[in-house]
Design an enzyme around this catalytic site. Sequence first.
Site, PDB file in Angstrom:
ATOM      1  N   ASP A  49      16.489 -49.972  -1.055  1.00  0.00           N
ATOM      2  CA  ASP A  49      17.535 -50.935  -0.598  1.00  0.00           C
ATOM      3  C   ASP A  49      17.599 -52.298  -1.449  1.00  0.00           C
ATOM      4  O   ASP A  49      16.839 -53.128  -1.098  1.00  0.00           O
ATOM      5  CB  ASP A  49      17.560 -50.985   0.808  1.00  0.00           C
ATOM      6  CG  ASP A  49      18.841 -51.702   1.361  1.00  0.00           C
ATOM      7  OD1 ASP A  49      19.964 -50.832   1.682  1.00  0.00           O
ATOM      8  OD2 ASP A  49      19.086 -52.813   1.243  1.00  0.00           O
ATOM      9  N   TYR A  54      21.783 -60.165  -3.513  1.00  0.00           N
ATOM     10  CA  TYR A  54      20.172 -60.622  -3.444  1.00  0.00           C
ATOM     11  C   TYR A  54      19.907 -61.158  -4.710  1.00  0.00           C
ATOM     12  O   TYR A  54      18.712 -61.476  -5.058  1.00  0.00           O
ATOM     13  CB  TYR A  54      19.413 -59.244  -3.209  1.00  0.00           C
ATOM     14  CG  TYR A  54      19.598 -58.785  -2.001  1.00  0.00           C
ATOM     15  CD1 TYR A  54      20.349 -59.598  -0.762  1.00  0.00           C
ATOM     16  CD2 TYR A  54      19.164 -57.485  -1.546  1.00  0.00           C
ATOM     17  CE1 TYR A  54      20.749 -58.331   0.427  1.00  0.00           C
ATOM     18  CE2 TYR A  54      19.550 -56.678  -0.186  1.00  0.00           C
ATOM     19  CZ  TYR A  54      20.337 -57.342   0.608  1.00  0.00           C
ATOM     20  OH  TYR A  54      20.589 -56.851   1.812  1.00  0.00           O
ATOM     21  N   LYS A  79      25.030 -52.503  -2.613  1.00  0.00           N
ATOM     22  CA  LYS A  79      25.937 -53.041  -1.793  1.00  0.00           C
ATOM     23  C   LYS A  79      27.094 -54.059  -2.394  1.00  0.00           C
ATOM     24  O   LYS A  79      26.518 -54.567  -3.219  1.00  0.00           O
ATOM     25  CB  LYS A  79      25.681 -53.799  -0.522  1.00  0.00           C
ATOM     26  CG  LYS A  79      24.422 -53.058   0.282  1.00  0.00           C
ATOM     27  CD  LYS A  79      24.019 -53.730   1.400  1.00  0.00           C
ATOM     28  CE  LYS A  79      22.455 -53.226   1.785  1.00  0.00           C
ATOM     29  NZ  LYS A  79      21.396 -54.091   1.228  1.00  0.00           N
ATOM     30  N   HIS A 112      29.169 -54.241   2.061  1.00  0.00           N
ATOM     31  CA  HIS A 112      28.175 -55.220   2.743  1.00  0.00           C
ATOM     32  C   HIS A 112      28.658 -55.648   4.058  1.00  0.00           C
ATOM     33  O   HIS A 112      27.937 -55.743   5.044  1.00  0.00           O
ATOM     34  CB  HIS A 112      27.712 -56.105   1.877  1.00  0.00           C
ATOM     35  CG  HIS A 112      26.311 -56.717   2.080  1.00  0.00           C
ATOM     36  ND1 HIS A 112      25.528 -57.077   0.812  1.00  0.00           N
ATOM     37  CD2 HIS A 112      25.717 -56.811   2.922  1.00  0.00           C
ATOM     38  CE1 HIS A 112      24.591 -57.494   1.337  1.00  0.00           C
ATOM     39  NE2 HIS A 112      24.330 -57.157   2.385  1.00  0.00           N
TER      40      HIS A 112
HETATM   41  N1  LIG Z   1      23.096 -55.042   5.190  1.00  0.00           N
HETATM   42  C1  LIG Z   1      22.784 -56.353   5.485  1.00  0.00           C
HETATM   43  O1  LIG Z   1      23.739 -57.292   5.660  1.00  0.00           O
HETATM   44  C2  LIG Z   1      21.152 -56.896   5.365  1.00  0.00           C
HETATM   45  C3  LIG Z   1      20.816 -58.040   5.665  1.00  0.00           C
HETATM   46  C4  LIG Z   1      19.468 -58.311   5.526  1.00  0.00           C
HETATM   47  C5  LIG Z   1      18.713 -57.283   5.242  1.00  0.00           C
HETATM   48  N2  LIG Z   1      19.076 -56.211   4.741  1.00  0.00           N
HETATM   49  C6  LIG Z   1      18.173 -55.260   4.120  1.00  0.00           C
HETATM   50  O2  LIG Z   1      17.249 -54.912   5.153  1.00  0.00           O
HETATM   51  C7  LIG Z   1      15.816 -55.251   4.516  1.00  0.00           C
HETATM   52  C8  LIG Z   1      15.187 -55.715   5.691  1.00  0.00           C
HETATM   53  O3  LIG Z   1      15.583 -56.846   6.320  1.00  0.00           O
HETATM   54  P1  LIG Z   1      14.733 -58.289   6.102  1.00  0.00           P
HETATM   55  O4  LIG Z   1      13.997 -58.530   4.869  1.00  0.00           O
HETATM   56  O5  LIG Z   1      15.710 -59.271   6.531  1.00  0.00           O
HETATM   57  O6  LIG Z   1      13.739 -58.533   7.098  1.00  0.00           O
HETATM   58  P2  LIG Z   1      12.471 -57.403   7.698  1.00  0.00           P
HETATM   59  O7  LIG Z   1      12.063 -56.235   6.847  1.00  0.00           O
HETATM   60  O8  LIG Z   1      12.683 -57.362   8.968  1.00  0.00           O
HETATM   61  O9  LIG Z   1      11.254 -58.312   7.566  1.00  0.00           O
HETATM   62  C9  LIG Z   1      10.841 -59.085   6.388  1.00  0.00           C
HETATM   63  C10 LIG Z   1       9.904 -60.113   6.660  1.00  0.00           C
HETATM   64  O10 LIG Z   1       8.327 -59.708   7.206  1.00  0.00           O
HETATM   65  C11 LIG Z   1       7.549 -59.856   6.417  1.00  0.00           C
HETATM   66  N3  LIG Z   1       6.753 -58.699   6.672  1.00  0.00           N
HETATM   67  C12 LIG Z   1       7.004 -57.356   6.253  1.00  0.00           C
HETATM   68  N4  LIG Z   1       6.121 -56.564   6.458  1.00  0.00           N
HETATM   69  C13 LIG Z   1       5.273 -57.275   7.497  1.00  0.00           C
HETATM   70  C14 LIG Z   1       3.989 -56.584   8.183  1.00  0.00           C
HETATM   71  N5  LIG Z   1       3.745 -55.267   8.212  1.00  0.00           N
HETATM   72  N6  LIG Z   1       3.408 -57.734   8.996  1.00  0.00           N
HETATM   73  C15 LIG Z   1       3.672 -58.753   8.959  1.00  0.00           C
HETATM   74  N7  LIG Z   1       4.881 -59.222   8.161  1.00  0.00           N
HETATM   75  C16 LIG Z   1       5.674 -58.468   7.627  1.00  0.00           C
HETATM   76  C17 LIG Z   1       7.818 -59.895   5.123  1.00  0.00           C
HETATM   77  O11 LIG Z   1       7.098 -60.865   4.345  1.00  0.00           O
HETATM   78  P3  LIG Z   1       6.520 -60.527   3.058  1.00  0.00           P
HETATM   79  O12 LIG Z   1       7.471 -59.987   2.047  1.00  0.00           O
HETATM   80  O13 LIG Z   1       5.904 -61.817   2.657  1.00  0.00           O
HETATM   81  O14 LIG Z   1       5.557 -59.575   3.497  1.00  0.00           O
HETATM   82  C18 LIG Z   1       9.388 -60.730   5.297  1.00  0.00           C
HETATM   83  O15 LIG Z   1       8.997 -62.070   5.736  1.00  0.00           O
HETATM   84  C19 LIG Z   1      16.305 -56.213   3.572  1.00  0.00           C
HETATM   85  O16 LIG Z   1      15.242 -56.396   2.748  1.00  0.00           O
HETATM   86  C20 LIG Z   1      17.487 -55.796   3.143  1.00  0.00           C
HETATM   87  O17 LIG Z   1      17.103 -54.588   2.136  1.00  0.00           O
HETATM   88  C21 LIG Z   1      20.429 -55.809   4.804  1.00  0.00           C
END
Ligand SMILES: NC(=O)c1ccc[n+]([C@@H]2O[C@H](COP(=O)([O-])OP(=O)(O)OC[C@H]3O[C@@H](n4cnc5c(N)ncnc54)[C@H](OP(=O)(O)O)[C@@H]3O)[C@@H](O)[C@H]2O)c1
Length: 287
Positions: A49, A54, A79, A112
């Site tokens: 994704d 980004y 997106k 998005h």
């Molecule tokens: N549509 C939208 O508006 C929107 C908005 C935000 C995000 N997204 C999508 O959703 C995805 C996920 O959301 P997100 O990146 O905001 O947050 P997330 O996946 O909830 O959390 C990511 C954070 O958690 C850490 N992490 C990951 N796995 C871990 C584990 N097993 N143990 C401890 N910490 C861990 C990562 O650090 P490290 O990388 O340092 O491990 C990072 O700081 C995004 O990457 C993106 O593709 C979409």
Amino acid sequence: MTLTNVNSPLTLTNGVEIPCVGYGTFRTDPAVTAQAVQDAIGAGFRHIDTAMVYENETGVGQGIKSSGVPREELFVTSKLWNTDRGYEATKAAFQASLDRLGLDYLDLYLIHWPANEKQFGPDAAKINAETWRAMEELYAAGKIRAIGLSNFMPHHVKQLLETAKVKPMVDQIEVHPGWTHAAEIKELQAMGILVEAWGPLGGQGAKVLVNPTMQKIAQAHGKTTAQVSLRWIIQQGVLPLPKSIHVDRIKQNMDLFDFELSADEMKEIAALPNLGGQCKDPDEVDF
Ligand SMILES: NC(=O)c1ccc[n+]([C@@H]2O[C@H](COP(=O)([O-])OP(=O)(O)OC[C@H]3O[C@@H](n4cnc5c(N)ncnc54)[C@H](OP(=O)(O)O)[C@@H]3O)[C@@H](O)[C@H]2O)c1
């Protein structure tokens, strides 16, 4: 539906199959994106994704290429950013994303964020409808295998359906313990829309992973709080998109299919108070 690994397929309304967990790339530094994506694919992820905003689509494309996995075995989502809404701009932005990714089709393309009335007044609905019309044409032309939305609440979806010819197949919204969107998930699922969870671990710096209830449940299953959060999402029929640039965590975030949360545990997690995350109201954002 029995899901046995991150690539067990869920089926969208148009018959397209989507791996039930995706690899997120938000805030992945462009400089490390190619390696992170290659690592994620190497670990077994087949669903990636990304998004124009980004600023790492080029790295995602490089990671895909260097993984050596055939394109047709991967499921790639991008997106449309908010500055590219509207019929002509959507078509141009889509092509620019494809070019950066070095691909000739996308598996899924999402709007998005909805244009909202706070910013656009009564024009908001029309802007979303025109954006969607371009998405429908790209879909009909075979350039995208499925089209959908992100951060659209059920009322935005219903408004879009007033003019849509193709029903959105996916809606990607923020879902994690403390920010459940429970009613919205049910409503979207009842419309036949697959819900994807962004920020499934609470995002960067949230308190989800150190919450004592999460820790207690994780300990009971011999799992981590991250795995419990992802499993809680999967058991709601929602598709999580965990992001990590670390291989050990990438592997951890895939290892979700050898335990099950009880109904009581599901409820206990659902009842947690807000633990942080972005927690934005799509009707209130001004970007
Ligand atoms: N549509 C939208 O508006 C929107 C908005 C935000 C995000 N997204 C999508 O959703 C995805 C996920 O959301 P997100 O990146 O905001 O947050 P997330 O996946 O909830 O959390 C990511 C954070 O958690 C850490 N992490 C990951 N796995 C871990 C584990 N097993 N143990 C401890 N910490 C861990 C990562 O650090 P490290 O990388 O340092 O491990 C990072 O700081 C995004 O990457 C993106 O593709 C979409």
